[in-house]
Design an enzyme around this catalytic site. Structure first.
Site, mmCIF file in Angstrom:
data_model
loop_
_atom_site.group_PDB
_atom_site.id
_atom_site.type_symbol
_atom_site.label_atom_id
_atom_site.label_comp_id
_atom_site.label_asym_id
_atom_site.label_seq_id
_atom_site.Cartn_x
_atom_site.Cartn_y
_atom_site.Cartn_z
ATOM 1 C CE LYS A 1 -4.442 -2.079 1.212
ATOM 2 N NZ LYS A 1 -3.603 -3.599 1.522
HETATM 3 C C1 LIG Z 1 -4.209 -4.523 0.921
HETATM 4 C C2 LIG Z 1 -3.340 -5.788 0.481
HETATM 5 C C3 LIG Z 1 -3.044 -6.949 -0.342
HETATM 6 C C4 LIG Z 1 -5.311 -7.185 -0.699
HETATM 7 O O1 LIG Z 1 -5.098 -5.810 -1.814
HETATM 8 P P1 LIG Z 1 -6.128 -5.461 -3.085
HETATM 9 O O2 LIG Z 1 -6.087 -4.032 -3.501
HETATM 10 O O3 LIG Z 1 -7.362 -4.753 -1.505
HETATM 11 O O4 LIG Z 1 -7.338 -6.121 -3.187
HETATM 12 C C5 LIG Z 1 -2.829 -7.510 0.388
HETATM 13 N N1 LIG Z 1 -1.580 -8.097 0.366
HETATM 14 C C6 LIG Z 1 -1.288 -7.146 1.454
HETATM 15 C C7 LIG Z 1 -0.260 -7.386 2.322
HETATM 16 C C8 LIG Z 1 -1.860 -5.626 1.973
HETATM 17 O O5 LIG Z 1 -1.974 -5.031 2.887
#
Ligand SMILES: *Cc1c(COP(=O)(O)O)cnc(C)c1O
Length: 495
Positions: free
Chosen positions: A112
């Site tokens: 993120k």
């Molecule tokens: C948020 C997240 C996901 C999922 O991603 P999305 O865009 O919500 O599908 C997968 N792995 C990690 C470590 C995350 O923080």
């Protein structure tokens, strides 16, 4: 070509990118979608010679057409700098014939960061462009990683403040510690007694509350969202797919135009949707493999065309994927409905009233870009161990879902297209689950002891993000009932 954004549910007028970024969610509760997916305007070969920042500019300018070159480059420069521990920003690691795209080299060691290190700059630039003088209040629900990444991105950014809600019992110890130790006088972190979907629904309700909006405006505040529904999150995520492909091209691992598969560990469907947008921009992508954990609502959807969230919510070792309402799926629904906002609205209303909807056969036929799979946590633990024993590479629990799903996919389909496994978190963030997967003997150790073990097992340096929180004091200790989220916000803002 000027790109405008309109609601997936058809309400309101089309807006410019900067307005869509400021609003987050459209007024009718829909998500903003571009009126067309723009094409890449550089050749893959040209892109293969560019730095991450240059690829980012080349991709993002196609979507954010009302940003000047100077504005956008300025945002990119502020975001992708030495907050990342490698100049490559998103390195590709090759192990055992697969490629791992490591998206965890930013400030909070999860993917993120890729979007949330730039969103505050896109947002404050958008506010300036639109002559907004209100303070922008970022309201976010997190299943663990978004929260910290948003806090890190927005802390002490002038003209903004940020309030994060997380499920008190639904995140890892390290994730929680990362959040509750957050510095910055404009930050607030609140645990709720419900789960992530409760947190997200509570946040959505506040965004839709006109009476609250009015009272906030009187005090000089307005909400915006840092959740993955904001196009200011989605667009920066398109970049690393283009970057990954063109790195492989640049190093001769693939030929120009050769198809490349991506396996994406999925929760809210933002990351994989960005890959779909990259494909629609003209990137030669084969299958997009959507990997779920036990909360396999998306797997079932790809199998049957029925989206049904009426099921038990299961806490797993991949908490950032413990989600039953994948908000960004609405943007795919809109596309496969032939950009029919009426149909999208009907399905989304069914989702909120009955928790369930069924797409038409015609829509289902338009989903051939995707394959779905899921892996339960025991299987993911075995996968972590198997890959470690075979290659020495240590992956986190979310990446392990993708890795396990890919093994099944390959066996079932025989598809031997070259494949990138999107690695969404550093193993250090989930050290307890990762280390016990490698050796059950570790289950007796404390989290921070395991960090040291992980470092010696994997032969990697402990990231700064982890070193920092070992000793940092807890600065946020509020916990509330799900029903009291708005009260807490009013208190924080003095309404
Ligand atoms: C948020 C997240 C996901 C999922 O991603 P999305 O865009 O919500 O599908 C997968 N792995 C990690 C470590 C995350 O923080």
């Amino acid at each position: 070509m000027e790109i405008t954004y309109q609601s997936t549910r058809g309400g309101g007028q089309p807006v410019r990118a900067s307005e869509a970024i400021l609003k987050g969610l459209a007024e009718d509760g829909g998500l903003f979608v571009p009126n067309a997916i723009p094409k890449l305007d550089c050749s893959l070969t040209e892109l293969s010679k560019m730095s991450y920042q240059e690829v980012a500019y080349s991709v993002m300018k196609q979507f954010l057409t009302d940003f000047s070159e100077e504005e956008l480059k300025n945002c990119i420069e502020k975001a992708y700098d030495d907050k990342f521990d490698t100049e490559e920003i998103a390195p590709l690691v090759e192990k055992d014939g697969r490629f791992y795209l490591e998206l965890f080299h930013g400030a909070t060691i999860a993917f993120k960061d890729m979007a949330l290190s730039i969103l505050p700059h896109l947002l404050t630039t958008s506010a300036k462009k639109n002559h907004i003088s209100n303070e922008i209040v970022i309201l976010t629900a997190t299943s663990g990683d978004t929260g910290k990444a948003a806090l890190a991105g927005f802390a002490d950014v002038e003209g903004t403040s940020i309030i994060v809600f997380y499920p008190k019992n639904g995140v890892s110890k390290i994730q929680e510690r990362q959040m509750v130790t957050q510095k910055g006088k404009n930050t607030k972190v609140i645990g709720i007694t419900g789960n992530f979907d409760d947190a997200q629904s509570g946040v959505k309700a506040m965004f839709g509350n006109k009476e609250l909006e009015k009272r906030m405006n009187e005090k000089g505040y307005q909400f915006s969202s840092a959740n993955s529904i904001n196009i200011g999150r989605l667009v920066p995520q398109v970049v690393y797919y283009v970057y990954a492909y063109t790195r492989l091209l640049g190093t001769g691992k693939i030929a120009d135009g050769e198809l490349l598969n991506f396996v994406v560990p999925t929760g809210n469907f933002g990351n994989i949707l960005a890959a779909y947008y990259a494909k629609n921009m003209g990137l030669p992508v084969g299958k997009l493999i959507c990997a779920s954990n036990e909360n396999k609502v998306l797997f079932d959807f790809f199998e049957t065309g029925v989206y049904d969230k009426n099921r038990e919510f299961i806490l797993t070792t991949s908490p950032s994927m413990d989600i039953l309402i994948s908000s960004n799926l609405e943007r795919l629904i809109y596309r496969i409905a032939g950009e029919d906002a009426g149909k999208t609205k009907e399905l989304m209303e069914a989702l909120s009233s009955k928790g369930k909807y069924t797409i038409t056969d015609e829509m289902k036929k338009r989903m051939t870009d995707f394959a779905g799979g899921y892996a339960e946590q025991e299987k993911c633990a075995l996968e972590i161990r198997r890959v470690y024993e075979k290659t020495g590479y240590v992956m986190d629990t979310h990446t392990a879902v993708a890795s396990a799903v890919y093994r099944d996919y390959k066996e079932a389909t025989g598809d031997d297209t070259k494949t990138v496994i999107v690695s969404t978190a550093s193993p250090y963030k989930f050290a307890t689950s990762v280390m016990t997967a490698i050796d059950e003997g570790f289950s007796k150790m404390e989290d921070f002891e395991l960090i040291d073990e992980l470092s010696s097992t994997s032969g990697t340096r402990i990231p700064n993000a982890i070193e920092e929180i070992r000793t940092a004091p807890v600065l946020h200790d509020t916990v509330c009932e799900t029903g009291d989220m708005q009260k807490e916000v009013e208190k924080a803002l003095g309404l």
